[in-house]
Design a protein around this motif. Structure first.
Motif, PDB file in Angstrom:
ATOM      1  N   ILE A   1       8.152  -1.489 -12.872  1.00 61.90           N
ATOM      2  CA  ILE A   1       7.313  -0.328 -13.185  1.00 61.90           C
ATOM      3  C   ILE A   1       7.772   0.327 -14.482  1.00 61.90           C
ATOM      4  N   VAL A   2       9.071   0.493 -14.638  1.00 62.80           N
ATOM      5  CA  VAL A   2       9.600   1.126 -15.848  1.00 62.80           C
ATOM      6  C   VAL A   2       9.340   0.249 -17.071  1.00 62.80           C
ATOM      7  N   LEU A   3       9.456  -1.070 -16.919  1.00 62.31           N
ATOM      8  CA  LEU A   3       9.195  -1.966 -18.043  1.00 62.31           C
ATOM      9  C   LEU A   3       7.730  -1.912 -18.473  1.00 62.31           C
ATOM     10  N   VAL A   4       6.816  -1.826 -17.503  1.00 66.84           N
ATOM     11  CA  VAL A   4       5.399  -1.687 -17.862  1.00 66.84           C
ATOM     12  C   VAL A   4       5.170  -0.360 -18.584  1.00 66.84           C
ATOM     13  N   ALA A   5       5.795   0.705 -18.100  1.00 65.37           N
ATOM     14  CA  ALA A   5       5.676   1.997 -18.792  1.00 65.37           C
ATOM     15  C   ALA A   5       6.230   1.899 -20.209  1.00 65.37           C
TER      16      ALA A   5
ATOM     17  N   ARG B   1       0.837  -1.207   0.000  1.00 64.81           N
ATOM     18  CA  ARG B   1       0.000   0.000   0.000  1.00 64.81           C
ATOM     19  C   ARG B   1       0.867   1.250   0.000  1.00 64.81           C
ATOM     20  N   ARG B   2       1.935   1.246   0.798  1.00 61.66           N
ATOM     21  CA  ARG B   2       2.848   2.398   0.829  1.00 61.66           C
ATOM     22  C   ARG B   2       3.474   2.617  -0.553  1.00 61.66           C
ATOM     23  N   ALA B   3       3.927   1.522  -1.150  1.00 61.07           N
ATOM     24  CA  ALA B   3       4.547   1.640  -2.460  1.00 61.07           C
ATOM     25  C   ALA B   3       3.562   2.192  -3.480  1.00 61.07           C
ATOM     26  N   LEU B   4       2.310   1.722  -3.433  1.00 61.24           N
ATOM     27  CA  LEU B   4       1.304   2.185  -4.392  1.00 61.24           C
ATOM     28  C   LEU B   4       0.996   3.665  -4.190  1.00 61.24           C
TER      29      LEU B   4
ATOM     30  N   TYR C   1       5.179  -8.266  -7.486  1.00 59.56           N
ATOM     31  CA  TYR C   1       4.716  -9.160  -6.410  1.00 59.56           C
ATOM     32  C   TYR C   1       4.492 -10.580  -6.911  1.00 59.56           C
ATOM     33  N   HIS C   2       3.801 -10.724  -8.025  1.00 58.72           N
ATOM     34  CA  HIS C   2       3.413 -12.055  -8.496  1.00 58.72           C
ATOM     35  C   HIS C   2       4.539 -12.785  -9.218  1.00 58.72           C
ATOM     36  N   LEU C   3       5.433 -12.046  -9.866  1.00 57.97           N
ATOM     37  CA  LEU C   3       6.488 -12.675 -10.663  1.00 57.97           C
ATOM     38  C   LEU C   3       7.850 -12.603  -9.987  1.00 57.97           C
ATOM     39  N   ASP C   4       7.890 -12.026  -8.770  1.00 60.90           N
ATOM     40  CA  ASP C   4       9.137 -11.907  -8.019  1.00 60.90           C
ATOM     41  C   ASP C   4      10.196 -11.138  -8.813  1.00 60.90           C
ATOM     42  N   LEU C   5       9.798  -9.952  -9.311  1.00 59.13           N
ATOM     43  CA  LEU C   5      10.691  -9.088 -10.070  1.00 59.13           C
ATOM     44  C   LEU C   5      11.078  -7.888  -9.216  1.00 59.13           C
ATOM     45  N   PRO C   6      12.219  -7.249  -9.490  1.00 59.06           N
ATOM     46  CA  PRO C   6      12.541  -5.987  -8.804  1.00 59.06           C
ATOM     47  C   PRO C   6      11.494  -4.935  -9.160  1.00 59.06           C
ATOM     48  N   SER C   7      10.991  -4.253  -8.146  1.00 60.08           N
ATOM     49  CA  SER C   7       9.804  -3.414  -8.322  1.00 60.08           C
ATOM     50  C   SER C   7      10.049  -2.203  -9.218  1.00 60.08           C
ATOM     51  N   GLY C   8      11.156  -1.480  -8.993  1.00 64.66           N
ATOM     52  CA  GLY C   8      11.424  -0.295  -9.808  1.00 64.66           C
ATOM     53  C   GLY C   8      11.546  -0.622 -11.286  1.00 64.66           C
TER      54      GLY C   8
ATOM     55  N   ALA D   1       2.440   2.235 -12.632  1.00 57.96           N
ATOM     56  CA  ALA D   1       2.803   2.027 -11.235  1.00 57.96           C
ATOM     57  C   ALA D   1       2.055   0.833 -10.640  1.00 57.96           C
ATOM     58  N   ALA D   2       0.731   0.805 -10.824  1.00 61.36           N
ATOM     59  CA  ALA D   2      -0.060  -0.279 -10.251  1.00 61.36           C
ATOM     60  C   ALA D   2       0.295  -1.627 -10.886  1.00 61.36           C
ATOM     61  N   ALA D   3       0.372  -1.655 -12.220  1.00 59.69           N
ATOM     62  CA  ALA D   3       0.669  -2.920 -12.901  1.00 59.69           C
ATOM     63  C   ALA D   3       2.101  -3.376 -12.616  1.00 59.69           C
ATOM     64  N   GLY D   4       3.034  -2.439 -12.529  1.00 57.03           N
ATOM     65  CA  GLY D   4       4.415  -2.804 -12.231  1.00 57.03           C
ATOM     66  C   GLY D   4       4.562  -3.392 -10.842  1.00 57.03           C
ATOM     67  N   LEU D   5       3.861  -2.829  -9.867  1.00 64.17           N
ATOM     68  CA  LEU D   5       3.916  -3.375  -8.511  1.00 64.17           C
ATOM     69  C   LEU D   5       3.300  -4.774  -8.451  1.00 64.17           C
ATOM     70  N   LEU D   6       2.197  -4.974  -9.167  1.00 64.33           N
ATOM     71  CA  LEU D   6       1.577  -6.298  -9.196  1.00 64.33           C
ATOM     72  C   LEU D   6       2.496  -7.317  -9.879  1.00 64.33           C
ATOM     73  N   ALA D   7       3.127  -6.915 -10.975  1.00 67.73           N
ATOM     74  CA  ALA D   7       4.068  -7.809 -11.642  1.00 67.73           C
ATOM     75  C   ALA D   7       5.245  -8.140 -10.738  1.00 67.73           C
TER      76      ALA D   7
END
Length: 287
Positions: free
Chosen positions: A255-259, A15-18, A245-252, A237-243
């Motif tokens: 997010i940039v890859l989704v963008a 939630r904080r990250a979002l 969490y679910h795929l065990d990827l580095p969050s930052g 931001a939302a889709a990157g955080l979900l990816a």
């Protein structure tokens, strides 16, 4: 729907990250739109690296203290921005050349300073951020920067727009372009600092520039560009955080890859100069 909502319902750090990323998504993309229209998109990247030695100095003095690193980064970023302009006027050279030289020196100095005291983990945090580790001071910084950015942009909307589309008329009308240009650079530095905790210095401009560049394929009006950029950034931001969490990827990076993926979709399917839109118009023009 459970997969989409449960990470944010169950875990406070998600939630904080979002919330932090949404604050960045509201404030940073409008600045990216103006940078794109000015054809100075790389300025944000230069300033992101320019803040590195200040952040590193704050780290050496006070450790992982958000106020100390933010104060040092703000001072370093303003020094790079103002120093490049001063050097170009004194030497007669191009401002982008001065910015390039200063940011390379600043990045190397920042990495060196962190290496003097910190380890590989500290250097990784500096360069790539840790969005899932956003604490209260970092969250307040992101929200505070967004709170400052939006009213200042609202006040400076007309002069900034005139400077982008008709700089000669802006000078003739004496709309205070120089003062607003400096205020604009300060806002860019502040947003880069706010993004640093989440994205690191290497990707701090990801939510600023990629949605802005993608927005040009969705609207021809300035207000439409800003709305599209903010929407794309929030979705990233939302889709990157979900990816993450679910795929065990580095969050930052996620997010940039989704963008980046949304930018590619915009280039392909956007109604304004998208590849499919151009292809559909071609038979009509040929006839």
């Amino acid at each position: 729907m459970t997969d989409l909502l449960s990470p944010f319902v169950e875990f406070g750090f998600m939630r904080r990250a979002l919330v932090g990323c949404l604050a960045l998504a509201v404030a940073a993309p409008p600045l990216g739109v103006f940078l794109m229209l000015r054809r100075t998109s790389l300025t944000a990247e230069v300033l992101a690296h320019g803040v590195t030695p200040g952040i590193a100095a704050g780290f050496l003095i006070a450790g992982m203290s958000v106020p100390a690193m933010s104060a040092g980064g703000l001072a370093a970023g303003l020094l790079v921005a103002l120093g490049a302009g001063a050097l170009s006027r004194v030497t007669g050279g191009r401002e982008d050349a001065s910015l390039t030289a200063l940011y390379l020196i600043a990045l190397a100095l920042g990495v060196t300073l962190v290496s003097l005291r910190g380890g590989a983990g500290d250097l990784t945090h500096l360069l790539f951020g840790q969005v899932l580790g956003v604490d209260d001071p970092a969250l307040l910084l992101m929200a505070g920067v967004a709170t400052v950015t939006l009213p200042v942009l609202a006040l400076g909307w007309r002069p900034l727009a005139l400077e982008c589309f008709d700089p000669a008329f802006a000078r003739a009308e004496r709309v205070g372009g120089g003062a607003w240009h400096m205020a604009f650079l300060v806002l860019v530095v502040l947003n880069v600092l706010a993004a640093f905790q989440a994205m690191g210095t290497l990707m701090a401009v990801g939510l600023m520039m990629l949605p802005a560049v993608a927005s040009r394929h969705w609207s021809r009006e300035l207000s439409g560009l800003v709305q599209a950029a903010v929407g794309i950034a929030a979705l990233s931001a939302a889709a990157g955080l979900l990816a993450s969490y679910h795929l065990d990827l580095p969050s930052g990076p996620a997010i940039v890859l989704v963008a980046g993926l949304l930018w590619a979709v915009s280039v392909l399917a956007g109604p304004v100069d998208g590849l499919l839109a151009r292809w559909r118009r071609r038979p009509h023009l040929a006839g």
